[in-house]
Design an enzyme around this catalytic site. Sequence first.
Site, PDB file in Angstrom:
ATOM      1  CG  ASP A  30      -1.880   0.815   1.022  1.00 13.08           C
ATOM      2  OD1 ASP A  30      -3.112   0.707   0.884  1.00 13.08           O
ATOM      3  OD2 ASP A  30      -1.944   2.029   1.017  1.00 13.08           O
ATOM      4  CB  ILE A  31       0.858   4.283  -2.158  1.00 11.92           C
ATOM      5  CG1 ILE A  31       2.006   5.220  -2.588  1.00 11.92           C
ATOM      6  CG2 ILE A  31      -0.318   5.194  -1.747  1.00 11.92           C
ATOM      7  CD1 ILE A  31       1.611   5.824  -4.052  1.00 11.92           C
ATOM      8  CG  ASN A  86     -12.109  -0.292   3.776  1.00 13.19           C
ATOM      9  OD1 ASN A  86     -12.511  -0.719   4.547  1.00 13.19           O
ATOM     10  ND2 ASN A  86     -10.919   0.333   3.234  1.00 13.19           N
ATOM     11  N   GLY A  92     -15.687   3.165   3.319  1.00  7.86           N
ATOM     12  CA  GLY A  92     -14.547   3.856   3.220  1.00  7.86           C
ATOM     13  C   GLY A  92     -13.487   3.354   2.121  1.00  7.86           C
ATOM     14  CD  GLN A  93     -14.672  -0.212  -3.037  1.00 12.82           C
ATOM     15  OE1 GLN A  93     -15.626  -0.303  -2.635  1.00 12.82           O
ATOM     16  NE2 GLN A  93     -13.807  -0.490  -4.304  1.00 12.82           N
ATOM     17  CG  HIS A  99      -8.297  -2.665  -2.800  1.00  9.98           C
ATOM     18  ND1 HIS A  99      -9.251  -2.051  -3.424  1.00  9.98           N
ATOM     19  CD2 HIS A  99      -8.183  -2.086  -1.752  1.00  9.98           C
ATOM     20  CE1 HIS A  99      -9.613  -0.980  -2.795  1.00  9.98           C
ATOM     21  NE2 HIS A  99      -8.886  -0.997  -1.568  1.00  9.98           N
ATOM     22  CG  HIS A 101      -6.737  -3.032   2.809  1.00  8.48           C
ATOM     23  ND1 HIS A 101      -5.806  -1.740   2.695  1.00  8.48           N
ATOM     24  CD2 HIS A 101      -8.053  -2.563   2.364  1.00  8.48           C
ATOM     25  CE1 HIS A 101      -6.881  -0.879   2.277  1.00  8.48           C
ATOM     26  NE2 HIS A 101      -7.939  -1.247   1.823  1.00  8.48           N
TER      27      HIS A 101
END
Length: 113
Positions: A30-31, A86, A92-93, A99, A101
């Site tokens: 994750d960035i 999410n 919260g997407q 995807h 997490h």
Amino acid sequence: MADTVFSKIIAGEIPSNKLFEDEHCIVIPDINPVAPVHVLVIPKKPIEKLSDANPEDQALLGHLMLTVGKVAEQLGVSNGYRVVINNGEEGGQTVFHLHVHIIAGFAMKEGDM
Ligand code: 5GP
């Protein structure tokens, strides 16, 4: 479905550090990690969100979960991690390409993400 940053990463239009890849999915860091280990398991099939998955996606969804376990082992966190999807803006997407997490590396408390 509109292009997203993840579909561009899958297409190779945006470079990424793939931790794992097979015919069905990729795994990238994750960035903006919220924990020492925070990676994303992303199906190559462009499903906008979990609630858009169909019965025909059953095997793919199972594959994503099995990939979570495999990657957690690869990352040395198989003792404990959190798995989050999410779903939708109110969930919260922020990137509308399904995807999963994987978040680990500190003791999770109730109420954390
Ligand atoms: P969501 O909020 O949709 O469940 O999660 C989207 C995640 O994607 C966020 O944790 C965010 O930090 C991450 N993200 C957004 N843009 C990029 C990107 O360009 N590259 C990577 N590796 N992660 C991204």
